[in-house]
Design a protein around this motif. Structure first.
Motif, PDB file in Angstrom:
ATOM      1  N   LEU A  32      45.759  23.183  42.176  1.00 50.70           N
ATOM      2  CA  LEU A  32      45.990  22.223  43.249  1.00 50.70           C
ATOM      3  C   LEU A  32      45.302  22.613  44.542  1.00 50.70           C
ATOM      4  O   LEU A  32      44.911  21.755  45.321  1.00 50.70           O
ATOM      5  CB  LEU A  32      47.492  22.073  43.503  1.00 50.70           C
ATOM      6  CG  LEU A  32      48.282  21.502  42.341  1.00 50.70           C
ATOM      7  CD1 LEU A  32      49.773  21.551  42.658  1.00 50.70           C
ATOM      8  CD2 LEU A  32      47.846  20.076  42.055  1.00 50.70           C
ATOM      9  N   GLY A  33      45.163  23.889  44.779  1.00 48.03           N
ATOM     10  CA  GLY A  33      44.524  24.296  46.015  1.00 48.03           C
ATOM     11  C   GLY A  33      44.300  25.792  46.084  1.00 48.03           C
ATOM     12  O   GLY A  33      45.048  26.565  45.500  1.00 48.03           O
ATOM     13  N   VAL A  34      43.273  26.157  46.804  1.00 47.75           N
ATOM     14  CA  VAL A  34      42.916  27.559  47.011  1.00 47.75           C
ATOM     15  C   VAL A  34      42.342  27.674  48.415  1.00 47.75           C
ATOM     16  O   VAL A  34      41.582  26.804  48.854  1.00 47.75           O
ATOM     17  CB  VAL A  34      41.855  28.030  45.981  1.00 47.75           C
ATOM     18  CG1 VAL A  34      41.337  29.411  46.329  1.00 47.75           C
ATOM     19  CG2 VAL A  34      42.416  28.005  44.573  1.00 47.75           C
ATOM     20  N   VAL A  35      42.703  28.715  49.095  1.00 44.81           N
ATOM     21  CA  VAL A  35      42.067  29.044  50.371  1.00 44.81           C
ATOM     22  C   VAL A  35      41.668  30.507  50.312  1.00 44.81           C
ATOM     23  O   VAL A  35      42.252  31.291  49.583  1.00 44.81           O
ATOM     24  CB  VAL A  35      42.990  28.788  51.588  1.00 44.81           C
ATOM     25  CG1 VAL A  35      43.286  27.312  51.739  1.00 44.81           C
ATOM     26  CG2 VAL A  35      44.270  29.584  51.479  1.00 44.81           C
ATOM     27  N   GLY A  36      40.648  30.854  51.063  1.00 48.51           N
ATOM     28  CA  GLY A  36      40.238  32.249  51.091  1.00 48.51           C
ATOM     29  C   GLY A  36      38.788  32.415  51.467  1.00 48.51           C
ATOM     30  O   GLY A  36      38.112  31.466  51.866  1.00 48.51           O
ATOM     31  N   ASN A  37      38.335  33.631  51.333  1.00 48.86           N
ATOM     32  CA  ASN A  37      36.973  34.005  51.709  1.00 48.86           C
ATOM     33  C   ASN A  37      36.207  34.478  50.492  1.00 48.86           C
ATOM     34  O   ASN A  37      36.779  35.013  49.550  1.00 48.86           O
ATOM     35  CB  ASN A  37      37.002  35.125  52.744  1.00 48.86           C
ATOM     36  CG  ASN A  37      37.718  34.718  54.004  1.00 48.86           C
ATOM     37  OD1 ASN A  37      37.440  33.676  54.570  1.00 48.86           O
ATOM     38  ND2 ASN A  37      38.651  35.536  54.440  1.00 48.86           N
ATOM     39  N   LEU A  38      34.897  34.295  50.547  1.00 47.04           N
ATOM     40  CA  LEU A  38      34.000  34.777  49.508  1.00 47.04           C
ATOM     41  C   LEU A  38      32.827  35.491  50.156  1.00 47.04           C
ATOM     42  O   LEU A  38      32.376  35.106  51.239  1.00 47.04           O
ATOM     43  CB  LEU A  38      33.446  33.609  48.673  1.00 47.04           C
ATOM     44  CG  LEU A  38      34.437  32.767  47.884  1.00 47.04           C
ATOM     45  CD1 LEU A  38      33.738  31.552  47.295  1.00 47.04           C
ATOM     46  CD2 LEU A  38      35.069  33.598  46.786  1.00 47.04           C
ATOM     47  N   ALA A  39      32.318  36.501  49.493  1.00 48.97           N
ATOM     48  CA  ALA A  39      31.117  37.188  49.957  1.00 48.97           C
ATOM     49  C   ALA A  39      29.881  36.376  49.583  1.00 48.97           C
ATOM     50  O   ALA A  39      28.896  36.345  50.315  1.00 48.97           O
ATOM     51  CB  ALA A  39      31.033  38.587  49.359  1.00 48.97           C
ATOM     52  N   GLN A  40      29.941  35.727  48.424  1.00 51.53           N
ATOM     53  CA  GLN A  40      28.858  34.861  47.961  1.00 51.53           C
ATOM     54  C   GLN A  40      29.426  33.909  46.922  1.00 51.53           C
ATOM     55  O   GLN A  40      30.510  34.124  46.400  1.00 51.53           O
ATOM     56  CB  GLN A  40      27.705  35.659  47.370  1.00 51.53           C
ATOM     57  CG  GLN A  40      28.050  36.422  46.117  1.00 51.53           C
ATOM     58  CD  GLN A  40      26.866  37.212  45.588  1.00 51.53           C
ATOM     59  OE1 GLN A  40      25.893  37.461  46.280  1.00 51.53           O
ATOM     60  NE2 GLN A  40      26.947  37.618  44.347  1.00 51.53           N
ATOM     61  N   GLU A  55      24.947  32.780  50.095  1.00 51.19           N
ATOM     62  CA  GLU A  55      25.374  34.074  50.624  1.00 51.19           C
ATOM     63  C   GLU A  55      26.404  33.881  51.732  1.00 51.19           C
ATOM     64  O   GLU A  55      26.331  32.926  52.499  1.00 51.19           O
ATOM     65  CB  GLU A  55      24.166  34.853  51.162  1.00 51.19           C
ATOM     66  CG  GLU A  55      23.166  35.236  50.087  1.00 51.19           C
ATOM     67  CD  GLU A  55      23.662  36.324  49.157  1.00 51.19           C
ATOM     68  OE1 GLU A  55      24.647  37.021  49.478  1.00 51.19           O
ATOM     69  OE2 GLU A  55      23.055  36.489  48.089  1.00 51.19           O
ATOM     70  N   GLY A  56      27.337  34.810  51.843  1.00 52.18           N
ATOM     71  CA  GLY A  56      28.431  34.728  52.804  1.00 52.18           C
ATOM     72  C   GLY A  56      28.143  35.429  54.097  1.00 52.18           C
ATOM     73  O   GLY A  56      27.021  35.878  54.318  1.00 52.18           O
ATOM     74  N   PRO A  57      29.172  35.465  54.914  1.00 51.46           N
ATOM     75  CA  PRO A  57      30.561  35.190  54.587  1.00 51.46           C
ATOM     76  C   PRO A  57      30.815  33.683  54.418  1.00 51.46           C
ATOM     77  O   PRO A  57      30.230  32.873  55.128  1.00 51.46           O
ATOM     78  CB  PRO A  57      31.335  35.755  55.777  1.00 51.46           C
ATOM     79  CG  PRO A  57      30.386  35.690  56.919  1.00 51.46           C
ATOM     80  CD  PRO A  57      29.019  35.902  56.315  1.00 51.46           C
ATOM     81  N   LEU A  58      31.692  33.361  53.480  1.00 49.42           N
ATOM     82  CA  LEU A  58      32.010  31.969  53.167  1.00 49.42           C
ATOM     83  C   LEU A  58      33.518  31.758  53.208  1.00 49.42           C
ATOM     84  O   LEU A  58      34.288  32.675  52.943  1.00 49.42           O
ATOM     85  CB  LEU A  58      31.494  31.609  51.770  1.00 49.42           C
ATOM     86  CG  LEU A  58      30.008  31.833  51.517  1.00 49.42           C
ATOM     87  CD1 LEU A  58      29.703  31.722  50.029  1.00 49.42           C
ATOM     88  CD2 LEU A  58      29.180  30.842  52.313  1.00 49.42           C
ATOM     89  N   GLU A  59      33.917  30.550  53.506  1.00 47.96           N
ATOM     90  CA  GLU A  59      35.322  30.156  53.510  1.00 47.96           C
ATOM     91  C   GLU A  59      35.515  29.089  52.444  1.00 47.96           C
ATOM     92  O   GLU A  59      34.762  28.113  52.399  1.00 47.96           O
ATOM     93  CB  GLU A  59      35.715  29.598  54.884  1.00 47.96           C
ATOM     94  CG  GLU A  59      37.139  29.135  54.997  1.00 47.96           C
ATOM     95  CD  GLU A  59      38.149  30.269  55.092  1.00 47.96           C
ATOM     96  OE1 GLU A  59      39.322  30.013  54.808  1.00 47.96           O
ATOM     97  OE2 GLU A  59      37.766  31.395  55.454  1.00 47.96           O
ATOM     98  N   ILE A  60      36.511  29.263  51.583  1.00 50.11           N
ATOM     99  CA  ILE A  60      36.839  28.222  50.606  1.00 50.11           C
ATOM    100  C   ILE A  60      37.606  27.132  51.335  1.00 50.11           C
ATOM    101  O   ILE A  60      38.657  27.390  51.926  1.00 50.11           O
ATOM    102  CB  ILE A  60      37.691  28.772  49.447  1.00 50.11           C
ATOM    103  CG1 ILE A  60      36.945  29.873  48.706  1.00 50.11           C
ATOM    104  CG2 ILE A  60      38.080  27.639  48.492  1.00 50.11           C
ATOM    105  CD1 ILE A  60      37.786  30.600  47.662  1.00 50.11           C
ATOM    106  N   ILE A  61      37.062  25.922  51.329  1.00 47.44           N
ATOM    107  CA  ILE A  61      37.716  24.774  51.942  1.00 47.44           C
ATOM    108  C   ILE A  61      38.653  24.113  50.937  1.00 47.44           C
ATOM    109  O   ILE A  61      39.770  23.740  51.259  1.00 47.44           O
ATOM    110  CB  ILE A  61      36.673  23.761  52.453  1.00 47.44           C
ATOM    111  CG1 ILE A  61      35.813  24.409  53.530  1.00 47.44           C
ATOM    112  CG2 ILE A  61      37.343  22.496  52.968  1.00 47.44           C
ATOM    113  CD1 ILE A  61      34.598  23.596  53.909  1.00 47.44           C
ATOM    114  N   SER A  62      38.178  23.972  49.711  1.00 47.11           N
ATOM    115  CA  SER A  62      39.027  23.435  48.648  1.00 47.11           C
ATOM    116  C   SER A  62      38.508  23.905  47.292  1.00 47.11           C
ATOM    117  O   SER A  62      37.335  24.200  47.133  1.00 47.11           O
ATOM    118  CB  SER A  62      39.078  21.904  48.696  1.00 47.11           C
ATOM    119  OG  SER A  62      37.836  21.355  48.311  1.00 47.11           O
TER     120      SER A  62
END
Length: 87
Positions: A32-40, A55-62
């Motif tokens: 249903l949903g995820v939030v968080g950060n990714l390096a890539q 390439e990151g830093p990246l933010e998961i929006i959905s």
């Protein structure tokens, strides 16, 4: 309906982690949903033969989709540090 709250440790592959959880729990589910950060992130763009590496830093929006012990079909949107969105 059974819900889970899980946390992925830093430096783990998100998809591999989710597939491991589903395999060990032995059920099919819907994210249903995820939030968080990714390096890539490696994403498969529609009608493109090659995957795209972001390439990151990246933010998961959905992140949503279904997952089972047999595999996953997921859709993700991520944002980079300049607020450019990838999906």
């Amino acid at each position: 309906m059974k819900s889970f709250e899980i946390s992925v440790s830093k430096d783990h592959d998100l998809i591999e982690f989710l597939e491991e959880v589903m395999s060990s729990e032995k059920f099919t589910g819907y994210i249903l949903g995820v939030v968080g950060n990714l390096a890539q992130a490696v994403i498969q763009c529609p009608q493109q033969k090659e995957s795209a590496l972001v390439e990151g830093p990246l933010e998961i929006i959905s992140l949503n989709g279904h997952i089972s012990p047999k595999g996953a079909h997921l859709h993700i949107c991520i944002s980079d540090k300049n607020c450019q969105v990838w999906g």
